[in-house]
Structures are given as structure tokens and as C-alpha cells.
Design an enzyme around this catalytic site. Sequence first.
Site, PDB file in Angstrom:
ATOM      1  N   ASN A  97      43.829  26.421  16.607  1.00  0.00           N
ATOM      2  CA  ASN A  97      43.968  25.360  15.527  1.00  0.00           C
ATOM      3  C   ASN A  97      42.528  25.124  15.064  1.00  0.00           C
ATOM      4  OD1 ASN A  97      45.268  22.834  14.355  1.00  0.00           O
ATOM      5  ND2 ASN A  97      43.460  22.109  15.484  1.00  0.00           N
ATOM      6  N   GLU A  98      42.224  25.196  13.578  1.00  0.00           N
ATOM      7  CA  GLU A  98      41.091  24.814  13.008  1.00  0.00           C
ATOM      8  C   GLU A  98      39.871  25.574  13.648  1.00  0.00           C
ATOM      9  OE1 GLU A  98      40.676  20.265  12.342  1.00  0.00           O
ATOM     10  OE2 GLU A  98      42.313  20.902  10.791  1.00  0.00           O
ATOM     11  N   ASP A 150      40.012  16.402  18.836  1.00  0.00           N
ATOM     12  CA  ASP A 150      40.468  14.785  18.570  1.00  0.00           C
ATOM     13  C   ASP A 150      41.674  14.543  19.557  1.00  0.00           C
ATOM     14  OD1 ASP A 150      40.338  12.297  17.435  1.00  0.00           O
ATOM     15  OD2 ASP A 150      41.874  13.368  15.657  1.00  0.00           O
ATOM     16  N   TYR A 191      43.832  17.115   4.315  1.00  0.00           N
ATOM     17  CA  TYR A 191      43.324  15.891   4.116  1.00  0.00           C
ATOM     18  C   TYR A 191      42.820  15.289   3.000  1.00  0.00           C
ATOM     19  CZ  TYR A 191      44.853  15.999   9.336  1.00  0.00           C
ATOM     20  OH  TYR A 191      45.600  16.072  10.281  1.00  0.00           O
ATOM     21  N   LYS A 209      47.325   8.100  13.027  1.00  0.00           N
ATOM     22  CA  LYS A 209      48.152   8.952  11.825  1.00  0.00           C
ATOM     23  C   LYS A 209      49.661   9.136  12.200  1.00  0.00           C
ATOM     24  CE  LYS A 209      43.846  11.432  10.101  1.00  0.00           C
ATOM     25  NZ  LYS A 209      43.140  11.236  11.055  1.00  0.00           N
ATOM     26  N   TRP A 247      51.151  15.034  10.144  1.00  0.00           N
ATOM     27  CA  TRP A 247      50.215  14.760  11.227  1.00  0.00           C
ATOM     28  C   TRP A 247      50.142  13.105  11.481  1.00  0.00           C
ATOM     29  CZ3 TRP A 247      48.823  17.620  15.226  1.00  0.00           C
ATOM     30  CH2 TRP A 247      47.654  17.193  16.180  1.00  0.00           C
ATOM     31  N   TYR A 307      40.240  12.239   4.609  1.00  0.00           N
ATOM     32  CA  TYR A 307      38.771  12.565   4.684  1.00  0.00           C
ATOM     33  C   TYR A 307      38.120  13.120   3.521  1.00  0.00           C
ATOM     34  CZ  TYR A 307      40.391  12.851   9.824  1.00  0.00           C
ATOM     35  OH  TYR A 307      40.732  12.435  10.689  1.00  0.00           O
ATOM     36  N   GLU A 347      49.468  20.167   9.142  1.00  0.00           N
ATOM     37  CA  GLU A 347      49.010  18.956   9.366  1.00  0.00           C
ATOM     38  C   GLU A 347      48.594  18.380   7.947  1.00  0.00           C
ATOM     39  OE1 GLU A 347      45.493  18.321  11.789  1.00  0.00           O
ATOM     40  OE2 GLU A 347      46.489  19.612  13.277  1.00  0.00           O
ATOM     41  N   ASN A 375      46.142  22.720   7.473  1.00  0.00           N
ATOM     42  CA  ASN A 375      45.572  21.603   7.547  1.00  0.00           C
ATOM     43  C   ASN A 375      45.141  20.735   6.542  1.00  0.00           C
ATOM     44  OD1 ASN A 375      47.017  21.993  10.034  1.00  0.00           O
ATOM     45  ND2 ASN A 375      45.185  21.623  11.364  1.00  0.00           N
TER      46      ASN A 375
HETATM   47  C1  BDP Z   1      42.712  17.932  12.461  1.00  0.00           C
HETATM   48  C2  BDP Z   1      42.844  18.174  13.912  1.00  0.00           C
HETATM   49  C3  BDP Z   1      43.725  17.344  14.845  1.00  0.00           C
HETATM   50  C4  BDP Z   1      42.975  16.004  14.478  1.00  0.00           C
HETATM   51  C5  BDP Z   1      43.239  15.622  12.850  1.00  0.00           C
HETATM   52  C6  BDP Z   1      42.711  14.186  12.676  1.00  0.00           C
HETATM   53  O1  BDP Z   1      43.681  19.472  14.000  1.00  0.00           O
HETATM   54  O2  BDP Z   1      43.556  17.564  16.304  1.00  0.00           O
HETATM   55  O3  BDP Z   1      43.454  14.884  15.176  1.00  0.00           O
HETATM   56  O4  BDP Z   1      42.697  16.734  12.179  1.00  0.00           O
HETATM   57  O5  BDP Z   1      41.531  14.070  12.212  1.00  0.00           O
HETATM   58  O6  BDP Z   1      41.341  18.215  12.353  1.00  0.00           O
HETATM   59  O7  BDP Z   1      43.561  13.237  12.461  1.00  0.00           O
END
Ligand code: BDP
Length: 602
Positions: A413-414, A162, A470, A571, A552, A474, A507, A468
Site C-alpha cells: 500500500n502506497e 496512518d 485525494y 474518513k 476510504w 489533501y 481509496e 488511492n
Molecule cells: C492513505 C493511506 C491510508 C490513510 C489515508 C488517509 O493509504 O492508510 O489512512 O491515506 O490519509 O495515505 O486518510
Amino acid sequence: MLYPIQTQTRTLMDLSGIWKFKVDDNFQDDPAKPLADAYRVAVPASYNDQIPDTELRQHAGFFNYQTRFTVPNTLADDRLILRFGSVTHEAWVYVNGEEVAYHKGGFTPFEADITDQVTDGENLLTVRVSNLLDYSTLPVGNYSETTDENGGIVRHVDENFDFFNYSGIHRPVKLYSVPVAHINDITIVPVVDLANQSADVKVTVQATGDYDSVRLTIFDEEGQEVANGEGAEAQLALDQVNLWQPLNAYLYTLEVALVKDGADLDVYYEDFGVRDIKVEKGQFLINGEPFYFKGFGKHEDTYVSGRGLNQPYNVLDVGLMKMMSANSIRTSHYPYSEEMMRLCDREGIVVIDEVPAVGLLDGFGFDALNLEDFQNDKTWSVMKTHEAHEQVLRELIARDKNHACVVMWSIANEAANYAPGAYEYFKPLFDLSKELDPQQRPNTYIAIMMSTPEHDLTTDLVDVICLNRYYGWYIGTGDLAKAETDTRSELQAWQEKYPEKPIMYTEYGADTVAGFHSVYGEPFSEEFQEDYYIMNSKVFDEINNFVGEQLWNFSDFQTKFGIQRVQGNKKGIFTREREPKSVVRYLTDRWKNIPNFGYKNR
Ligand code: BDP
């Protein structure tokens, strides 16, 4: 690998400036000849946002850069080294038509001895660059080809991550001289005795050529000599040591001199900090005290410069962090410039240093979070990134091993850490990191939402659990009550399962359009962003082993197109121009009241 500096024995020349630039997908340009019909672009910087041409901005393929340089004849007895801070993602370098260097990997430096290629008068420097990514590169890209109406190949890269695939010569190009006998590398390992406020500084020097001895001297910040020694391997004792502390940096300078017949042949200066890092009983200890991370995931991303080095922005960003009482960043999702690392050393910003291992997820998309079919996930059978992954880890540690600011390596990362084969893929990389790092820093990877306490297969490898998450964005968009319950139960589950491992967020965030307000606190509004952070803070404070919050993102940044992205990812708690969204006030108040050390009662 040493950063290029000028000393009494080394001359440093900067080749930054306006270079020629041209697409050359069919390899028609001769690197020995001046480029015809070229654009002009500034180096260092991404090329993408410098030329107002939509197709060129998005182009996937090959480019040529070109400039000229002349070497002062006073350097005739020295070796000349051409050094690139980074070229994204692959580079072939030619001096007067002869290939002198090749490097793959867009975020680490490389250099070449070009003494034998340089001629009197003007020299022609041509750099062929590719910005192609596939399943064997880091970052990972989805590569495909089609043909145009003339039967020519058209290349496509769909980022498996992303952020916009900015490319070009991103960091400074330097030409420096070294004497024939010269220092190649220096490794510094300070071993701290906290009780006695002293340290043994272990120094290893690699050098080439004919010299009698190596002289080592350590100076304090006032320029006073505080220790000295001799030899390519030595241990120097520091009494009454000034520790490098978060937001309170102290840097010593090590002077290394190669001596022959009483004269200094080559001299180099390396700044270093003295500090101790340990992970113990669910805590992250810096200089023996439990540290709490407050800060950010970032990007190297600014208007016009793209991913290119932008020092005023780096300085401003660190200033904004300090204004907020933040103390740390992660170099998401690739090694940042050496200039930024030196700034973090100087300013006391604690860094989690990440390799460009992002996109290790077969079929990345914003819907990926809904994938549940872990058993059939093919990531580790389709990825061909082993070699690249080892290389980026080697190059990152070689570059950053002496930095006081670096307290932990992030190995990915992820990635699909929940998919079959993940442990087999990552175990050798964690072993390699331990083998390579002279300071034996902790290691981690940054876990994606599907890597839950139940499903993650590789947590045993990490020193710190970095998540990370959300919830409320999400997952269950807008429902902060549910997000709170989910966050709490997941963090409690991690803590129960791994009581000895510290846990932190690397994040969490919500896209927020600056200036968009809502009395209902709707998603995308500044009110929602604030509510989201308030909710998360509340839960963090309940979890004992929770040692840090890196949100993030520091600022809005450019991404590839997608229906979830409106001119990029929003974000940021700052806009891309670094104007604050309202949440900055809330977070500043919170972080001012969180000490760097000893936040959690135990
Ligand atoms: C995570 C990623 C990051 C993305 C973020 C997002 O590590 O690179 O920018 O989410 O979706 O999946 O904002």
C-alpha cells in the site's frame, strides 16, 4: 496452513481468557516463573485500550503475557500443537520455561508442536511480545532510542503509516491435538468449465506419519456427497456446479481422511468455493462476467479491542456492507483474521488481500503528497524490508490460498513506486506471488497520489491499476470543481496509457466529523463528504475501464497523534461505533443501482 478445527480425530482447546500482562523492557522476568505484579488483560485483544494508563498505552518495547493450561490425559497418544492466530509484532513463546516458538510479523498465524514440553497437571505459558518497528519490518516504523535519567534505554516507534500501533495477542490462541499420523496441509484449485457448468477440483494433501491412503470426499451445502477420489494428489469432477458468486456464496466441503487398515486416522474438513477469476481487456472477470467492485478499505479497529479479533463487529460490518449493496473490501493494510476471511467466504464478500507492506516511503507524513523530487527519493536505498516482504507474502498465500473470497493479492500500500529502484524492489515480489499462488490470482499494489501515469515506474507489474486519490482533500482542499477536472484527466491518462488494464479506486475520502453540518458544504462537514462522493461517482461513470470504487474508510479509526487527526482518522462513512454519516444514504442509493456484473457499457 490449516485453520484449527475440531473433528472426530482432533480436539480443539481455546486458551482465550484473562491473562497476566507486564512490561519487561530489560528482560528481567523469567519465563519459567509466575509473573509478579502483573496487570490482567483479555486475550485476544490489543492490550493498549484495556488499561487506563497513558504511558503504557503508548509504550514501545517488550511485554510478557502469561497464562496456565492443563491438557486432558485422554490426549496422551496425540501430538499437541499450540497455535497463535497472530501476535503483533514479534513473539517468543515459552512452555514451562522452554522456548517453543519464535515468530516475527504481526498479522499471520504460527504454531509449534509442544508435545514434549507439556507435563501432567498445570503448564505455564509465557509469551514475550515486542511491538517495535523499524526500516526492516512490515509495517515500517521510525525507530529511535533515548536514555532516561538512570541511563536506561527508552525506545520510540513513530509509525510510518496512518493507524495506531496496536499490539499484543490479537487473535485466538488455540491448543489442538492431532494423531501421530496427520494432515498438515491441503491445497484446493477448482478449474471451472463455465460453458459446461462443471469443474475439476485439484486437491493436494500433505501429511505426516504412517498411513495407507488418503480418501477425499466433496459434500454440497445439503451435506450430500457430490464427488470422491483417492490419493494425496487427485482431481475430482463436479457436474452442475454451484458457483461461488459475489454476495451469493456457495461453499462445498472437502473431507480429507488419512486411512490405515480401513480406519480413519485423521480427518479434516475444508470449505471451498468454485469460481473463476480473470483479468482481460480492461475488465475484471468473475465467472466470465465483468465485475464492478463496490466497497471499502477497512481496518481491524474497534473500541477497547483495538486491533484484536472482534467477531460481533465483523458480523455487523458485513451486514452493513450488504445493507448498502457493497460487494467487496480490501484488507488494508495487513492480513485480517482468519475468522474474517471465513466470514467473507460464507457471505460472498469479494476480498483484495493485502500484506502488511505499508510505510515503504522514506519520510512519510501528510505533507509527503507535496514531494516532487522523485529522482532523489532514497526510499529503495534505505529500506531493509526485502526479507520481511518475502516472508509476509509467503505466509499470507500459505494461509489464504484456498479462500474463494480472495480474488487478488495486494503486494503493498502506497509505496514509493515513483522512486528510483522501485521496479527492482517489486519485480521479484510479483514473481514470487505468481510462483506461490496455486490459483494464480491477479496481483496489484495500491498506488499513492504521486504515482501518476507519468511518474509511476512499476505499473507494468500489476494486473489491475489500483489508485488511492485525494483530489479535493489533501490536494486543493475543498475545491471540488478543480478536483473533478483533475480526477477526470488522470483517469483518462491511465486508460490511454494502459488500455488493457482495468483501473479502480482503492481509496478516496474526506475527513468528516459526524454531526458537523454546513450550509456552505465546508470540508469536515457531512455535506462536504456527500458532495465529494457525488463528484467522484460522476467521473467514475465516464471511464470505461474503471472497474470499481472502494472508498476510504468504512469507519472512523484510531491513529497516532498529529495535527491532522482528531482522535483518529475521520474518513469513515460510519463512525467508529458504526453509526452512519449522511453519505451512507447517497452511497446506498448509488450502489443499489450498480449491478455486480456488467455495469460498464462497452
Ligand atoms: C492513505 C493511506 C491510508 C490513510 C489515508 C488517509 O493509504 O492508510 O489512512 O491515506 O490519509 O495515505 O486518510
